[in-house]
Design a protein around this motif. Structure first.
Motif, mmCIF file in Angstrom:
data_model
loop_
_atom_site.group_PDB
_atom_site.id
_atom_site.type_symbol
_atom_site.label_atom_id
_atom_site.label_comp_id
_atom_site.label_asym_id
_atom_site.label_seq_id
_atom_site.Cartn_x
_atom_site.Cartn_y
_atom_site.Cartn_z
ATOM 1 N N LEU A 39 24.421 -62.281 3.598
ATOM 2 C CA LEU A 39 23.567 -61.343 2.874
ATOM 3 C C LEU A 39 24.272 -60.011 2.665
ATOM 4 O O LEU A 39 24.285 -59.456 1.548
ATOM 5 C CB LEU A 39 22.264 -61.152 3.636
ATOM 6 C CG LEU A 39 21.256 -60.184 3.004
ATOM 7 C CD1 LEU A 39 20.811 -60.676 1.642
ATOM 8 C CD2 LEU A 39 20.062 -59.997 3.919
ATOM 9 N N ASN A 40 24.878 -59.483 3.717
ATOM 10 C CA ASN A 40 25.575 -58.202 3.589
ATOM 11 C C ASN A 40 26.797 -58.322 2.682
ATOM 12 O O ASN A 40 27.098 -57.417 1.889
ATOM 13 C CB ASN A 40 25.995 -57.691 4.967
ATOM 14 C CG ASN A 40 24.824 -57.111 5.742
ATOM 15 O OD1 ASN A 40 24.404 -55.986 5.510
ATOM 16 N ND2 ASN A 40 24.272 -57.894 6.665
ATOM 17 N N ALA A 41 27.526 -59.441 2.772
ATOM 18 C CA ALA A 41 28.680 -59.646 1.903
ATOM 19 C C ALA A 41 28.260 -59.702 0.452
ATOM 20 O O ALA A 41 28.925 -59.138 -0.437
ATOM 21 C CB ALA A 41 29.407 -60.930 2.301
ATOM 22 N N ALA A 42 27.121 -60.386 0.188
ATOM 23 C CA ALA A 42 26.637 -60.459 -1.190
ATOM 24 C C ALA A 42 26.280 -59.071 -1.714
ATOM 25 O O ALA A 42 26.580 -58.731 -2.867
ATOM 26 C CB ALA A 42 25.435 -61.390 -1.268
ATOM 27 N N GLY A 43 25.653 -58.257 -0.855
ATOM 28 C CA GLY A 43 25.313 -56.901 -1.276
ATOM 29 C C GLY A 43 26.540 -56.064 -1.578
ATOM 30 O O GLY A 43 26.581 -55.334 -2.586
ATOM 31 N N ALA A 49 31.201 -54.936 -7.717
ATOM 32 C CA ALA A 49 31.223 -55.385 -9.108
ATOM 33 C C ALA A 49 30.617 -54.346 -10.034
ATOM 34 O O ALA A 49 31.096 -54.129 -11.153
ATOM 35 C CB ALA A 49 30.488 -56.716 -9.227
ATOM 36 N N LEU A 50 29.583 -53.683 -9.557
ATOM 37 C CA LEU A 50 28.965 -52.653 -10.389
ATOM 38 C C LEU A 50 29.899 -51.458 -10.570
ATOM 39 O O LEU A 50 29.960 -50.846 -11.646
ATOM 40 C CB LEU A 50 27.643 -52.206 -9.761
ATOM 41 C CG LEU A 50 26.494 -53.239 -9.792
ATOM 42 C CD1 LEU A 50 25.288 -52.708 -9.051
ATOM 43 C CD2 LEU A 50 26.124 -53.604 -11.224
ATOM 44 N N LEU A 51 30.613 -51.121 -9.457
ATOM 45 C CA LEU A 51 31.533 -49.984 -9.567
ATOM 46 C C LEU A 51 32.693 -50.283 -10.510
ATOM 47 O O LEU A 51 33.189 -49.407 -11.236
ATOM 48 C CB LEU A 51 32.070 -49.605 -8.184
ATOM 49 C CG LEU A 51 31.050 -48.986 -7.214
ATOM 50 C CD1 LEU A 51 31.683 -48.764 -5.854
ATOM 51 C CD2 LEU A 51 30.529 -47.658 -7.778
ATOM 52 N N GLY A 72 18.300 -51.735 -6.028
ATOM 53 C CA GLY A 72 19.251 -52.593 -5.320
ATOM 54 C C GLY A 72 19.202 -52.397 -3.819
ATOM 55 O O GLY A 72 19.274 -53.355 -3.044
ATOM 56 N N LEU A 73 19.078 -51.120 -3.397
ATOM 57 C CA LEU A 73 18.970 -50.842 -1.961
ATOM 58 C C LEU A 73 17.709 -51.454 -1.372
ATOM 59 O O LEU A 73 17.735 -52.031 -0.270
ATOM 60 C CB LEU A 73 18.982 -49.329 -1.731
ATOM 61 C CG LEU A 73 18.834 -48.864 -0.288
ATOM 62 C CD1 LEU A 73 19.993 -49.391 0.568
ATOM 63 C CD2 LEU A 73 18.763 -47.335 -0.207
ATOM 64 N N LEU A 75 16.084 -54.081 -2.490
ATOM 65 C CA LEU A 75 16.252 -55.536 -2.402
ATOM 66 C C LEU A 75 17.121 -55.923 -1.211
ATOM 67 O O LEU A 75 16.849 -56.900 -0.505
ATOM 68 C CB LEU A 75 16.868 -56.041 -3.705
ATOM 69 C CG LEU A 75 15.960 -56.047 -4.941
ATOM 70 C CD1 LEU A 75 16.734 -56.493 -6.182
ATOM 71 C CD2 LEU A 75 14.754 -56.953 -4.718
ATOM 72 N N LEU A 76 18.193 -55.152 -0.982
ATOM 73 C CA LEU A 76 19.070 -55.456 0.148
ATOM 74 C C LEU A 76 18.335 -55.290 1.478
ATOM 75 O O LEU A 76 18.457 -56.125 2.385
ATOM 76 C CB LEU A 76 20.292 -54.550 0.103
ATOM 77 C CG LEU A 76 21.363 -54.793 1.173
ATOM 78 C CD1 LEU A 76 21.917 -56.207 1.067
ATOM 79 C CD2 LEU A 76 22.488 -53.781 1.063
ATOM 80 N N LEU A 77 17.541 -54.211 1.614
ATOM 81 C CA LEU A 77 16.785 -53.995 2.852
ATOM 82 C C LEU A 77 15.724 -55.071 3.045
ATOM 83 O O LEU A 77 15.499 -55.551 4.167
ATOM 84 C CB LEU A 77 16.139 -52.606 2.821
ATOM 85 C CG LEU A 77 17.099 -51.413 2.907
ATOM 86 C CD1 LEU A 77 16.324 -50.095 2.778
ATOM 87 C CD2 LEU A 77 17.877 -51.438 4.212
ATOM 88 N N ALA A 78 15.048 -55.465 1.972
ATOM 89 C CA ALA A 78 14.036 -56.517 2.076
ATOM 90 C C ALA A 78 14.660 -57.840 2.494
ATOM 91 O O ALA A 78 14.112 -58.580 3.321
ATOM 92 C CB ALA A 78 13.295 -56.662 0.751
ATOM 93 N N ALA A 79 15.814 -58.150 1.904
ATOM 94 C CA ALA A 79 16.487 -59.390 2.285
ATOM 95 C C ALA A 79 16.921 -59.350 3.746
ATOM 96 O O ALA A 79 16.801 -60.341 4.478
ATOM 97 C CB ALA A 79 17.687 -59.627 1.365
#
Length: 344
Positions: A39-43, A49-51, A72-73, A75-79
């Motif tokens: 999950l963290n790697a995907a984030g 990629a965005l940068l 995005g933040l 979604l990452l925290l929820a995941a």
């Protein structure tokens, strides 16, 4: 008569039965480490990629850009929260199971679920409980067997030594009473009565320590004798013994007798009851003993050594033991022994 029942001899070796099953299958379980790492790697990959892509963040930050970053933040925290919830919930259940574990109430196990590490931990805990219950049952068998031998020894010494001494004293007092002057005969008579009462008490204690009637006449007669023994001026004990009882081992009969004895002892000492009942009958798959009184009930009091001792005895023969409030006022003590554990 006089033989000591050793409850260790008829117990087979303890077997540990695995009560575990992985939800979803052991081969498909993903560890908590890899879940969180993925999950963290995907984030981080998405952020990189965005940068490197067409997305930019201006200074000052525009409203649309802030929405994208914050979304995005979120979604990452929820995941992360979802992964942690799924991974830690089995550990919370394990903690509650460990807090509620009681070796006197065997068979309760924590459900095996969650990631592979968590499932392995719960499985190890359940296996440890299996081993502890087997070791406790073996230790209790040794302890109760030694207790029964000591009861027999003390009862024999009371009957053979103390009882005979008091009998000799009683005979000497009778000879003294025959020769004593008139003014001393009343005091000598009182000494005779006190000695006779002490002798009767010694015999009663010896009978309770060593249930000779159980060895000589069987369980039904022993329970009837026990009910008659506890019937006093303030307590009436009735008995109902079924006539179609299956054959039981000596260990099972001894456990039934001791539980009935301890139940009636608690009734006489603590319940303030005036009526009690001892019932032994056949039930589906075994026999059931019920000791019921109309006393003041449990009242939320903690279980004492007597009830714990009854639970330990029940474990020795694979019986189910319970102490609960009766249908009306009073307490019901139940002991159910399966036929498979009791038939000789």
């Amino acid at each position: 008569m006089g033989d000591v029942t050793d409850i260790r001899d008829r117990r087979g070796p303890a077997t540990l039965v695995s009560r575990t099953s992985y939800e979803g299958g052991e081969g498909t379980a993903v560890s908590l480490f890899w879940r969180m790492f993925s999950l963290n790697a995907a984030g981080l990959v998405v952020a990189a990629a965005l940068l490197l892509g067409p997305v930019t963040v201006s200074t000052p930050v525009r409203q649309g850009e802030a929405v994208i970053v914050l979304g995005g933040l979120a979604l990452l925290l929820a995941a992360n929260a979802a992964v942690l919830r799924v991974g830690l919930t089995p550990l919370q259940r394990l903690g509650r199971a460990m807090a509620a574990a009681d070796l006197l109430r065997p068979g309760v196990r924590a459900p095996v679920s969650g990631p592979s590490e968590t499932a392995a931990l719960i499985t190890t805990y359940n296996t440890m409980l299996d081993r502890l219950e087997a070791e406790r049952a073996t230790g209790a068998a040794h302890a109760l067997s030694a207790q029964e031998r000591e009861r027999h020894r003390v009862a024999r010494e009371l009957h053979d030594e103390v009882g005979q001494t008091l009998t000799a004293v009683l005979l000497q007092l009778k000879r003294v009473a025959d020769r004593a002057p008139e003014e001393l005969r009343e005091e000598v008579g009182q000494a005779q009565e006190a000695t006779r009462a002490g002798l009767d008490e010694i015999r009663r204690i010896a009978r309770r320590l060593r249930p000779g009637v159980l060895e000589e006449l069987g369980l039904s007669s022993a329970l009837r004798s026990l009910a008659a023994e506890f019937t006093t001026h303030g307590l009436t004990v009735r008995h109902h013994i079924g006539g179609d009882l299956p054959r039981l081992t000596e260990e099972s009969e001894l456990v039934l007798y001791r539980v009935a004895q301890e139940g009636l002892t608690n009734t006489a000492r603590h319940s303030a009851a005036d009526r009690a009942e001892v019932r032994l009958q056949s039930v589906a798959g075994g026999v059931e003993l019920l000791v019921r009184d109309n006393g003041k009930g449990l009242g939320g009091a903690a279980e004492g050594a007597g009830i714990q001792g009854m639970r330990e005895r029940a474990l020795l023969v694979g019986a189910v033991f319970s102490v609960e409030a009766g249908a009306g006022p009073g307490t019901d003590v139940r002991l159910r022994i399966p036929v498979a554990a009791g038939v000789s």
